[in-house]
Write an enzyme that holds these catalytic residues in place. Sequence first.
Site, short mmCIF file in Angstrom:
data_model
loop_
_atom_site.label_atom_id
_atom_site.label_comp_id
_atom_site.label_asym_id
_atom_site.label_seq_id
_atom_site.Cartn_x
_atom_site.Cartn_y
_atom_site.Cartn_z
N SER A 22 89.41 -0.02 -68.32
CA SER A 22 88.60 -0.55 -69.44
C SER A 22 89.22 -1.83 -69.99
O SER A 22 88.52 -2.81 -70.28
CB SER A 22 88.55 0.47 -70.58
N GLY A 93 80.03 0.00 -64.00
CA GLY A 93 79.14 0.15 -65.14
C GLY A 93 79.61 -0.65 -66.34
O GLY A 93 78.80 -1.19 -67.10
N ARG A 122 71.87 3.31 -63.24
CA ARG A 122 72.54 3.35 -64.56
C ARG A 122 71.68 2.60 -65.58
O ARG A 122 71.35 1.43 -65.37
CB ARG A 122 73.94 2.70 -64.48
N SER A 166 78.67 4.77 -77.46
CA SER A 166 79.01 4.15 -76.18
C SER A 166 79.84 2.91 -76.42
O SER A 166 79.39 1.96 -77.06
CB SER A 166 77.73 3.78 -75.41
N ASP A 318 85.34 10.56 -69.98
CA ASP A 318 85.61 10.47 -68.53
C ASP A 318 86.47 11.63 -68.03
O ASP A 318 86.62 11.81 -66.81
CB ASP A 318 86.29 9.13 -68.21
N LYS A 345 76.48 8.78 -65.71
CA LYS A 345 77.72 8.12 -65.28
C LYS A 345 77.59 7.73 -63.80
O LYS A 345 76.49 7.67 -63.28
CB LYS A 345 78.92 9.05 -65.53
N ARG A 391 85.67 9.61 -59.91
CA ARG A 391 86.30 10.70 -60.67
C ARG A 391 86.01 12.06 -60.03
O ARG A 391 86.80 12.99 -60.15
CB ARG A 391 85.88 10.66 -62.13
#
Length: 431
Positions: A22, A93, A122, A166, A318, A345, A391
Amino acid sequence: MNVRFGPADKLTGELTPPSDKSISHRAALLGAMAPEPVRIENYLRAADTDSTLRAASALGALVERRERDVLVRGTGLREARDPGGAIDVGNAGTLLRLLPGWLAGQEGLEVTLDGDSSIRGRPVDRVAEPLRQMGADVQAREGRFPPVVVRGGRLRAISYELPVASAQVKSCVLLAALLADGATTVGEPARSRDHTERLLLSAGVKIRRFGHHVTVTNADELTLERVRVPGDPSSAAFLVAAGLIVPGSRLLIRDMGVNWTRCGFFRILARMGGIVVGGFEEESGELRGEEPVSDLDVAAGPLEGTVVEGEEVPLAIDELPLVALLGCFAEGETVVRGAQELRVKESDRIAAVVEGLSALGAEIEATDDGFHVRGGGGLRGGVLDARGDHRLAMLGAVAGLASREGVEVLGMDAAAVSYPGFVADLEALCR
Ligand code: S3P
């Protein structure tokens, strides 16, 4: 690439997780928006964050990689260049949602963003809506999905309440706010990660938080010389989970970011009885640049089921697939609710986790907004399809180490999106 993960004896040793995804995305974008070079130390080398560097170059920034660091010489806030074709965000994303915020304020520029098959599912209406209110023209396929076309305009400052918590949407509006004609306020129904706010503050932007609202005043330029990226708690979470459920394990995780808005999973673990010593609370971390960093000492032990809901959900979004996995090894029931965001996701993570873990012997059921796990039975093992979701691939690997018969993960290469060295790191800890 399919990889089999057999039952592990125990995991021991120490490891530094990969750099935060991130923060890397955000640092590269702010670098592209700054007029002077920004040095990003410990930038994540992974598929998603490579996409962001390519997008930054396509828009006119000069990007230089120097071992673990990246130097970005940006164009300035209002001078993004025409990329001369669609920007490919790959699987990212975060790039898909953040970049339109900057593009929205580039008067006269039209840019298309597209990506892989997962990206095409998405939703982007969540960023299109506030950007249109600010004065940009944003079009998406079926009004909702990529490809998304952003035509920049003169932006108005707005007050916007996010319908869902978000960090991606919040960050998108905060980036657009830099180019608007006054002070923009964004409200969120629950706190989400605040890396953008921290970086903007460092970049000299006037930014204030009141409870769940953030206000940003427009800026002439960003002044950011260097960003230090800590280890990613979302990547470390897979190692920590393995350390908790493979009996006899003892791990030391080094230099992990412990920003409070990212440590929901570790607080959930503490409630489940998982032994994690060392500071995963922000105050115990050492501040490096904008973000607190700490070491974590993890030891396997008995776990108890728990309920995760409400404001805790965005703070562990996550890691919720890992909560399901830990629930299989915990006494009693583990319930996650209020997490419908998981359905949009990199895969539908409610369906994927429930179907994936069921096939390995879990007693788990899906609900509209989460799942119920009946714990205590552990996992038998079997085959788990990663469905192209990084993930999920890593979840399957950890499940395999803790299972009785092992797990074959189909499409393990998906892990490269955030953690290219994951299999090698697990192997090193199993030795
Ligand atoms: C991210 C925010 C989260 C998270 C994603 C990365 C970010 O998404 O799931 O992996 O970097 O802002 P939302 O905040 O949109 O739920």
